[in-house]
Design a protein around this motif. Structure first.
Motif, short mmCIF file in Angstrom:
data_model
loop_
_atom_site.label_atom_id
_atom_site.label_comp_id
_atom_site.label_asym_id
_atom_site.label_seq_id
_atom_site.Cartn_x
_atom_site.Cartn_y
_atom_site.Cartn_z
N ASP A 44 17.64 -33.35 33.00
CA ASP A 44 16.42 -33.53 33.77
C ASP A 44 16.27 -34.96 34.26
OD1 ASP A 44 14.20 -32.25 34.91
OD2 ASP A 44 12.87 -33.03 33.37
N ALA A 45 16.71 -35.92 33.45
CA ALA A 45 16.67 -37.31 33.89
C ALA A 45 17.59 -37.52 35.09
CB ALA A 45 17.06 -38.23 32.74
N GLU A 49 16.18 -38.35 39.35
CA GLU A 49 16.61 -39.39 40.29
C GLU A 49 16.90 -38.77 41.66
OE1 GLU A 49 20.05 -42.78 41.01
OE2 GLU A 49 19.82 -41.88 39.02
N GLU A 82 8.23 -40.44 35.03
CA GLU A 82 8.87 -39.38 34.25
C GLU A 82 10.14 -39.89 33.55
OE1 GLU A 82 8.81 -35.39 35.66
OE2 GLU A 82 7.50 -35.91 37.33
N ARG A 83 10.81 -40.85 34.14
CA ARG A 83 11.96 -41.43 33.45
C ARG A 83 11.52 -42.13 32.17
NH1 ARG A 83 16.30 -45.02 36.64
NH2 ARG A 83 16.88 -42.95 37.38
N HIS A 86 11.25 -39.60 29.57
CA HIS A 86 12.57 -39.20 29.08
C HIS A 86 13.17 -40.27 28.18
CE1 HIS A 86 12.83 -36.37 32.74
NE2 HIS A 86 12.36 -35.75 31.70
N ASN A 87 12.94 -41.53 28.53
CA ASN A 87 13.44 -42.59 27.67
C ASN A 87 12.84 -42.47 26.28
OD1 ASN A 87 15.05 -43.71 29.63
ND2 ASN A 87 13.55 -45.23 30.28
#
Length: 223
Positions: A44-45, A49, A82-83, A86-87
């Motif tokens: 998803d990450a 992008e 959103e990144r 995820h991080n």
């Protein structure tokens, strides 16, 4: 009938099948395996992008300055906000930066991102909008269904809270309103292409979640 009403009705069976996917059912129950969720987070990450890039192209094609702002901001959210989520998940689930960077796109992720990028560059603004809509809308609806059925102390509650949150739903409603407003200006042929683009992207949403649950990679090939 608005475009959004019509396209949702046409694809209702597909949406129900998406809700019923083991990935989403187990996510709500808190029983989804860490391996499947880690697979999903990494892919998803990568996806976000490409989605952000497609949104940026959409903004460049927009009919009004307000729509340029709307989709430029959406591109920023996809890549930055959103990144960051995820991080956090990657740290919580022991996924290193090196592991993320060296994990190639799965077949499903590659297919989906390639499709959105191709549509963004090659199609008209209304069709680009329709191709991007499922990621907004289906995520919001699936997220709401999961939060309604989520168990207490769900280890995946942060994901649930993000996609079922009011801020995200407000953004989704704004995108739907824009798509409907643009669709009203389109001829029958363009609306038909919008329907086709939405349905294909919605199928890829289904495939993305199913692929994560199945841990699908490139079969039999060195990565």
């Amino acid at each position: 009938m608005s475009f959004s009403t019509e396209v949702w009705q046409r694809n209702l069976d597909l949406y129900q099948k998406t809700l019923a996917l083991p990935f989403n059912q187990e996510l709500a129950a808190g029983t989804l395996s860490r391996e499947a969720f880690s697979h999903y987070v990494i892919q998803d990450a990568h996806y976000l992008e490409a989605y952000g890039r497609a949104l940026a192209i959409c903004a460049a094609k927009a009919f009004s300055a307000d729509e340029v702002i709307q989709f430029t901001e959406a591109a920023k959210i996809a890549i930055v906000v959103e990144r960051s989520l995820h991080n956090g998940f990657m740290q919580n689930f022991g996924i290193s930066k090196a592991q993320f960077e060296t994990t190639p796109l799965s077949l499903a992720c590659h297919h989906y991102t390639s499709y959105l990028t191709a549509v963004a560059w090659s199609e008209s603004y209304p069709v680009v909008l329709a191709s991007l809509l499922p990621c907004f809308w289906i995520y919001a609806e699936v997220g709401q269904d999961i939060v309604d059925n989520s168990v207490p102390n769900n280890p995946y509650q942060a994901w649930v809270d993000t996609y079922a949150g009011e801020e995200f739903h407000n953004a989704v409603r704004a995108v739907i309103d824009t798509v409907d407003r643009i669709a009203e200006r389109c001829d029958a042929d363009t609306r038909a292409k919008m329907h086709a683009a939405y349905t294909y992207a919605a199928k890829l949403e289904w495939l993305f979640w199913d692929s994560a649950h199945q841990l699908r990679e490139w079969p039999g090939l060195d990565q």
